[in-house]
Design an enzyme around this catalytic site. Structure first.
Site, PDB file in Angstrom:
ATOM      1  N   GLY A   9       1.380  -2.615  -6.268  1.00 37.64           N
ATOM      2  CA  GLY A   9       1.307  -1.284  -5.662  1.00 37.64           C
ATOM      3  C   GLY A   9      -0.069  -0.681  -5.875  1.00 37.64           C
ATOM      4  O   GLY A   9      -1.044  -1.035  -5.204  1.00 37.64           O
ATOM      5  N   GLY A  10      -0.179   0.201  -6.858  1.00 35.10           N
ATOM      6  CA  GLY A  10      -1.405   0.960  -7.088  1.00 35.10           C
ATOM      7  C   GLY A  10      -2.675   0.130  -7.122  1.00 35.10           C
ATOM      8  O   GLY A  10      -3.681   0.496  -6.504  1.00 35.10           O
ATOM      9  N   SER A  39       3.410  -2.267 -12.100  1.00 33.38           N
ATOM     10  CA  SER A  39       2.220  -2.037 -12.943  1.00 33.38           C
ATOM     11  C   SER A  39       1.419  -3.302 -13.210  1.00 33.38           C
ATOM     12  O   SER A  39       0.867  -3.479 -14.300  1.00 33.38           O
ATOM     13  CB  SER A  39       2.609  -1.345 -14.260  1.00 33.38           C
ATOM     14  OG  SER A  39       3.145  -0.068 -13.991  1.00 33.38           O
ATOM     15  N   TRP A  94       0.823  -1.222   0.000  1.00 33.85           N
ATOM     16  CA  TRP A  94       0.000   0.000   0.000  1.00 33.85           C
ATOM     17  C   TRP A  94       0.853   1.267   0.000  1.00 33.85           C
ATOM     18  O   TRP A  94       0.320   2.370  -0.134  1.00 33.85           O
ATOM     19  CB  TRP A  94      -0.942  -0.001   1.220  1.00 33.85           C
ATOM     20  CG  TRP A  94      -2.014  -1.061   1.180  1.00 33.85           C
ATOM     21  CD1 TRP A  94      -2.238  -1.987   0.190  1.00 33.85           C
ATOM     22  CD2 TRP A  94      -3.026  -1.290   2.175  1.00 33.85           C
ATOM     23  NE1 TRP A  94      -3.312  -2.775   0.513  1.00 33.85           N
ATOM     24  CE2 TRP A  94      -3.817  -2.377   1.722  1.00 33.85           C
ATOM     25  CE3 TRP A  94      -3.346  -0.696   3.402  1.00 33.85           C
ATOM     26  CZ2 TRP A  94      -4.906  -2.866   2.457  1.00 33.85           C
ATOM     27  CZ3 TRP A  94      -4.423  -1.180   4.135  1.00 33.85           C
ATOM     28  CH2 TRP A  94      -5.197  -2.260   3.663  1.00 33.85           C
ATOM     29  N   LYS A  95       2.136   1.120   0.186  1.00 31.09           N
ATOM     30  CA  LYS A  95       3.057   2.274   0.239  1.00 31.09           C
ATOM     31  C   LYS A  95       2.515   3.312   1.242  1.00 31.09           C
ATOM     32  O   LYS A  95       1.905   2.924   2.240  1.00 31.09           O
ATOM     33  CB  LYS A  95       3.283   2.843  -1.163  1.00 31.09           C
ATOM     34  CG  LYS A  95       3.781   1.749  -2.132  1.00 31.09           C
ATOM     35  CD  LYS A  95       4.271   2.260  -3.450  1.00 31.09           C
ATOM     36  CE  LYS A  95       4.725   1.068  -4.304  1.00 31.09           C
ATOM     37  NZ  LYS A  95       5.264   1.482  -5.607  1.00 31.09           N
TER      38      LYS A  95
HETATM   39  P1  13P Z   1       2.789  -0.442  -8.963  1.00 32.80           P
HETATM   40  O1  13P Z   1       1.990  -1.726  -8.965  1.00 32.80           O
HETATM   41  O2  13P Z   1       2.013   0.747  -8.529  1.00 32.80           O
HETATM   42  O3  13P Z   1       3.533  -0.250 -10.247  1.00 32.80           O
HETATM   43  O4  13P Z   1       3.913  -0.628  -7.814  1.00 32.80           O
HETATM   44  C1  13P Z   1       4.673  -1.769  -7.790  1.00 32.80           C
HETATM   45  C2  13P Z   1       5.429  -1.819  -6.523  1.00 32.80           C
HETATM   46  O5  13P Z   1       6.334  -1.043  -6.305  1.00 32.80           O
HETATM   47  C3  13P Z   1       5.036  -2.813  -5.523  1.00 32.80           C
HETATM   48  O6  13P Z   1       5.975  -2.914  -4.511  1.00 32.80           O
END
Ligand code: 13P
Length: 254
Positions: free
Chosen positions: A237-238, A216, A11-12
């Protein structure tokens, strides 16, 4: 060699407490859609307890992870978090050496290596991230960069511990850019990583280590990635910030 796929949401630094709780509850409620896959949520550190409580209350087996930690068990390290503290909150996993940690906060392979050992010693499964930048790929240095990262980050980890580690291949140019690696590009590096693990331990151990792809990943590209023989899941991530998208990706690996 059959490996249980593992799909983790990074989730950052996103969401707030209410949204974190809601997202965890939504994923837990729909966990059965991808029962054959290990699911893991990695919220920001301040929401780990909230998410952990939500997951525990749901009775689901969705795993809990942190996004970073220090390698020390405790002491005068202002602003840092110790592995036993994560265990105390119910964490099973910890992401280590994410490219954002490496590029924005100067984490080196040797720092990641010490953290990986500390995580294992505390009973946490490290998700160790590696991956080349666009510049490195265009210079034909992908294999050299990833080799150095894998060897440096996992040096000296005994075979019995190494097989518990999850490796995440995240090409930096694919993170948050919408530009996913092709399944062939990803598979090539995943196979390289598995070969390196075989040399670090043994082919048997390497055959048991799960290697995630990250960068992605979306519901509409996950199935092609999942078909590759050495891609054992995703670090998302996103798309992990929406239950629909996260579960769509998880179903592709089921
Ligand atoms: P995204 O899926 O947003 O590109 O991010 C990937 C990521 O850094 C997961 O740790």
């Amino acid at each position: 060699m059959s490996r249980k796929p593992i799909v983790a949401g990074n989730w950052k630094m996103n969401l707030d407490r209410t949204k974190a709780r809601e997202l965890a509850a939504a994923v837990a409620a729909r966990r059965g859609e991808a029962a054959a896959v290990d699911l893991v949520l990695c919220p920001p550190a301040v929401y780990v307890e909230t998410v952990g409580t939500t997951l525990a209350g749901s009775g689901s087996d969705v795993g809990l992870g942190a996004q970073n930690m220090l390698d020390k068990a405790g002491g005068a390290y202002t602003g840092e978090i110790a592995p036993p503290m994560l265990v105390d909150l119910g964490c099973d996993y910890v992401i280590l050496g994410h490219s954002e940690r490496r590029t924005l906060f100067g984490e080196t392979d040797s720092a990641v290596n010490v953290k990986a050992k500390a995580a294992l010693a505390a009973g946490l499964v490290p998700i160790v991230c590696v991956g080349e930048t666009l510049e490195e790929r265009e210079a034909g240095r992908t294999a050299a960069v990833v080799t150095a990262q894998v060897q440096g980050s996992l040096a000296g980890i005994p075979a019995g511990d190494l097989e518990k580690v999850v490796v995440a291949y995240e090409p930096v140019w694919a993170i948050g850019t919408g530009k996913v690696a092709t399944p062939e590009q990803a598979q090539e590096v995943h196979a390289l990583i598995r070969g390196l693990l075989a040399k670090l331990a043994s082919p048997e151990v390497a055959g048991r280590v799960r290697i995630q792809y990250g960068g992605s990943v979306k519901p509409d590209n996950a199935a092609d990635l999942a078909r590759q023989p050495d891609i054992d899941g995703a670090l998302v991530g996103g798309a992990s910030l929406k239950a629909d998208d996260f579960l769509g990706i998880a179903r592709a690996f089921a």
